[in-house]
Scaffold this motif. Structure first.
Motif, PDB file in Angstrom:
ATOM      1  N   ALA A 392      -9.742   7.352   5.717  1.00  0.00           N
ATOM      2  CA  ALA A 392      -8.459   7.920   5.322  1.00  0.00           C
ATOM      3  C   ALA A 392      -7.446   6.788   5.160  1.00  0.00           C
ATOM      4  O   ALA A 392      -7.459   5.810   5.914  1.00  0.00           O
ATOM      5  N   LEU A 393      -6.573   6.901   4.163  1.00  0.00           N
ATOM      6  CA  LEU A 393      -5.664   5.805   3.841  1.00  0.00           C
ATOM      7  C   LEU A 393      -4.778   5.393   5.020  1.00  0.00           C
ATOM      8  O   LEU A 393      -4.602   4.186   5.252  1.00  0.00           O
ATOM      9  N   PRO A 394      -4.204   6.313   5.803  1.00  0.00           N
ATOM     10  CA  PRO A 394      -3.387   5.858   6.934  1.00  0.00           C
ATOM     11  C   PRO A 394      -4.162   5.001   7.933  1.00  0.00           C
ATOM     12  O   PRO A 394      -3.619   4.042   8.488  1.00  0.00           O
ATOM     13  N   ARG A 395      -5.443   5.319   8.160  1.00  0.00           N
ATOM     14  CA  ARG A 395      -6.231   4.522   9.109  1.00  0.00           C
ATOM     15  C   ARG A 395      -6.574   3.157   8.522  1.00  0.00           C
ATOM     16  O   ARG A 395      -6.614   2.164   9.243  1.00  0.00           O
ATOM     17  N   LEU A 396      -6.847   3.112   7.227  1.00  0.00           N
ATOM     18  CA  LEU A 396      -7.122   1.813   6.607  1.00  0.00           C
ATOM     19  C   LEU A 396      -5.884   0.926   6.650  1.00  0.00           C
ATOM     20  O   LEU A 396      -5.983  -0.290   6.897  1.00  0.00           O
ATOM     21  N   ARG A 397      -4.724   1.509   6.420  1.00  0.00           N
ATOM     22  CA  ARG A 397      -3.491   0.717   6.412  1.00  0.00           C
ATOM     23  C   ARG A 397      -3.191   0.096   7.772  1.00  0.00           C
ATOM     24  O   ARG A 397      -2.489  -0.921   7.846  1.00  0.00           O
ATOM     25  N   ALA A 398      -3.701   0.689   8.841  1.00  0.00           N
ATOM     26  CA  ALA A 398      -3.452   0.140  10.173  1.00  0.00           C
ATOM     27  C   ALA A 398      -4.077  -1.241  10.334  1.00  0.00           C
ATOM     28  O   ALA A 398      -3.665  -2.008  11.219  1.00  0.00           O
ATOM     29  N   GLU A 399      -5.036  -1.588   9.481  1.00  0.00           N
ATOM     30  CA  GLU A 399      -5.707  -2.890   9.571  1.00  0.00           C
ATOM     31  C   GLU A 399      -5.135  -3.915   8.593  1.00  0.00           C
ATOM     32  O   GLU A 399      -5.572  -5.059   8.575  1.00  0.00           O
ATOM     33  N   TRP A 400      -4.187  -3.512   7.749  1.00  0.00           N
ATOM     34  CA  TRP A 400      -3.652  -4.401   6.725  1.00  0.00           C
ATOM     35  C   TRP A 400      -2.176  -4.709   6.991  1.00  0.00           C
ATOM     36  O   TRP A 400      -1.487  -3.930   7.673  1.00  0.00           O
ATOM     37  N   PRO A 401      -1.665  -5.815   6.440  1.00  0.00           N
ATOM     38  CA  PRO A 401      -0.241  -6.130   6.616  1.00  0.00           C
ATOM     39  C   PRO A 401       0.636  -5.097   5.919  1.00  0.00           C
ATOM     40  O   PRO A 401       0.254  -4.531   4.884  1.00  0.00           O
ATOM     41  N   SER A 402       1.789  -4.837   6.505  1.00  0.00           N
ATOM     42  CA  SER A 402       2.720  -3.858   5.946  1.00  0.00           C
ATOM     43  C   SER A 402       4.049  -4.541   5.680  1.00  0.00           C
ATOM     44  O   SER A 402       4.862  -4.741   6.579  1.00  0.00           O
TER      45      SER A 402
END
Length: 633
Positions: A392-402
């Motif tokens: 799911a996109l929210p979980r993937l984003r937790a591993e990437w810079p924001s």
């Protein structure tokens, strides 16, 4: 037991087919084995003819006709949805045949638990019937010409319009039917999806006993008692006669509780979903041939046998959700940010569809992906959360810079993907990593392994992260080296199951990330057999740590799946890499047995799966005699 569901709107046509001779004259004894109260009173055990089948269809269809007639008389225009729900319940061919009484109990339990009954008096009941008409036609082996796969089965037909005009809910019926089949297997002693040798022998013994019982009853003799009425000792004696020696029986008896999750370890998915996807693909290709002038007939006029052959070919060739999940997981693990993730998915043959926030074009809340369709086909879309909760996109984003810059770059790539335009920018996916990164990646994994010894068993977030990154690494290696799914794909699918959590869980323990391993492996950087072997053994050790965690928390099936995948498949790859990296290995040794270069090449003969004695510690390849200390405390 297997369930296959179809829907339609021609009750009379369906019942006439079930009472007829069948496509291959396989319908030998069509009769009713179960049904609603009226069916049981008037049609139970009735030999169905075309006339009696139409009479039965008239009874089943009456609520729908009454409802439509009432709506029309009130001046209300109606557009009835397909109301005929049909499910075939089939046993494995090794199961033999069940008596009608057993099928009646199975059908009644199935209909009630699927929600088509009155639900303890709170709903109006549906009208339904279960028809049995002999064994299935079976399939012919193309090499030997022998007939096989003849299954005992019944057809359950339900009118989805209840007696009060409301409709029965069939939401997620494929999944619910699959899960219910697992329950009924246990309740009625049927063979599971992946039976062990004891269960197969027990099924043969029961089938033989019931067949003799039917013969005795048909000859007018006093029949023996049903198999279900035999006590455990009597059944065990009869099952033992199926084995060549008492030693073989004792081995099977001691392992009778052992099962592997075939659907997971084989990388398959729910059958109804698979058939629907294959049907769309087969029809799309057929229509493309028709438009190109290579075919003059229409799909709907094809003989059923020919349509089924085209659909079965598509089933064999395609497994969309599992294949896409591996691709998306590999791309996510290899990407340093969201924009690179989008570019990598498109680079590996997927089309993307972002889901923007309502009324916005600069905020992406989710995504769907599909395999790039061929001419005449329509894409089959899957949401990230459908492929896997960890995707799911929210979980993937937790591993990437924001950052604002990374968000803008990601939106630009999503928009380009939706429009089918070229990528906005180029990134690491176009670069070749330094071969020296192999040693650095192996060192990072080794450091992670050391720290796993101190991770609590209840730190579910940490263990899910380890499983996710390890699965991504194997998925990336599979994409780079396996023309068809092989050992690396199996390892990725199995470990991915351990990465699924119902909600995001933040790790309690800070652990080093090994996500860069997937980037290295997906680029297929040539590190040489020795470097590849070192990397494989480190990844196997991570898989072993996840296995130990499951074993220590009583998740026996999950631990067994991981062990079987690593010992049964990855061990063979490790052995080939060890041979290729030895000084005596010639040029041919660095290639897989199949001729495909790379460690993931499939061997000419499948590796024998080693057995593990009960209570014996398992050690991974490359570490003989010493168990990984990941969580053994």
């Amino acid at each position: 037991m297997f369930a296959k569901i179809t829907t339609g709107d021609r009750m009379g046509g369906l019942l006439s087919y079930l009472a007829g001779e069948g496509r291959a004259n396989e319908h030998t004894d069509p009769h009713v084995v179960a049904g609603d109260a009226t069916v049981m009173a008037w049609h139970f055990d009735e030999q169905l003819t075309r006339e009696s089948a139409l009479d039965l269809a008239h009874h089943l269809d009456r609520p729908r006709r009454n409802f439509e007639r009432s709506a029309k008389s009130g001046g209300v225009a109606t557009k009835t949805k397909p109301h005929v729900w049909q499910c075939s319940l089939s046993l494995r061919s090794e199961e033999g045949q069940l008596p009608d009484e057993e099928w009646q109990k199975i059908a009644e339990a199935f209909v009630e638990r699927m929600g088509f009954g009155d639900h303890e008096g709170t709903k109006a009941p549906t009208r339904w019937v279960a028809v049995r008409h002999g064994l299935s036609a079976g399939t012919v082996d193309e090499k030997t010409g022998q007939l096989g796969g003849r299954n005992d089965h019944i057809h359950i037909v339900v009118n989805l319009v209840r007696e009060d005009g409301t409709r029965a809910v069939r939401h997620n019926d494929f999944i619910r039917a699959r899960d219910l089949c697992r329950e009924l297997e246990k309740e009625f002693g049927l063979l599971p999806l992946d039976p062990n040798s004891y269960e197969v022998a027990r099924s043969h013994a029961r089938a033989t006993w019931e067949e003799k019982r039917r013969d005795e009853r048909g000859a007018g003799a006093d029949p023996r008692i049903p198999w279900a009425e035999l006590d455990d000792d009597q059944q065990r004696i009869l099952v033992a006669e199926e084995f060549a020696s008492p030693e073989e029986f004792e081995r099977a008896w001691s392992a009778r509780e052992t099962h592997a999750e075939t659907i997971v370890s084989a990388g398959q998915y729910q059958y109804g979903e698979q058939e629907q996807a294959a049907r769309r693909k087969a029809r799309g290709r057929f229509e493309a041939d028709r438009k190109a002038g290579r075919e003059t007939r229409e799909w709907r006029f094809l003989p059923k046998a020919e349509r089924d052959a085209l659909i079965n070919a598509a089933i064999v060739a395609e497994q969309p959700r599992w294949a896409m999940a591996r691709t998306v997981r590999a791309c996510a693990g290899a990407s340093a940010d969201e924009a690179e993730f989008v570019r990598r998915m498109r680079q590996h043959g997927l089309v993307v569809r972002p889901r923007f926030a309502r009324g916005r074009t600069d905020i992406v809340e989710g995504y769907s992906v599909a395999v790039r369709p061929e001419a005449g086909e329509s894409p089959i879309w899957y949401g990230g959360n459908t492929l896997g909760r960890d995707l799911a996109l929210p979980r993937l984003r937790a591993e990437w810079p924001s950052t604002p810059q990374s968000a803008d770059a990601a939106v630009a790539e999503w928009s380009a993907g939706k429009a089918g335009s070229p990528a906005v920018a180029a990134g690491r996916e176009t670069q070749s990593p330094d071969p020296a990164m192999w040693q650095d990646a192996a060192a990072r994994i080794a450091e992670l392994r050391k720290q796993l010894a101190h991770v609590p068993l209840d730190d579910h977030g940490a263990w899910a992260k380890v499983a996710r990154e390890t699965a991504a690494a194997f998925a990336a290696w599979s994409k780079a080296t396996e023309p068809t799914p092989g050992p690396f794909a199996a390892a990725a699918d199995t470990l991915a199951r351990s990465a699924q959590t119902t909600k995001p869980i933040r790790p309690m323990t800070a652990l080093p990330s090994v996500a860069g391993t997937a980037y290295l492996l997906m680029a297929a950087s040539k590190g040489g057999p020795a470097a590849q072997m070192a990397m494989l053994r480190q990844l196997i050790a991570l898989g072993k740590a996840v296995h130990d965690m499951h074993a220590a928390t009583s998740a026996a099936k999950r631990a067994t799946n991981i062990e079987q995948t690593i010992r049964g498949q990855l061990a063979a790859v490790d052995a080939r890499l060890a041979a290729a990296s030895s000084p005596a290995a010639g040029p041919a040794a660095s290639r897989g047995h199949s001729g495909h270069s790379g460690p993931g090449a499939t061997p000419a003969q499948p590796a024998q799966r080693p057995t593990t004695a009960p209570g014996r510690p398992w050690t991974g390849p490359g570490e003989p005699g010493r168990p990984d200390r990941g969580i053994e405390r």
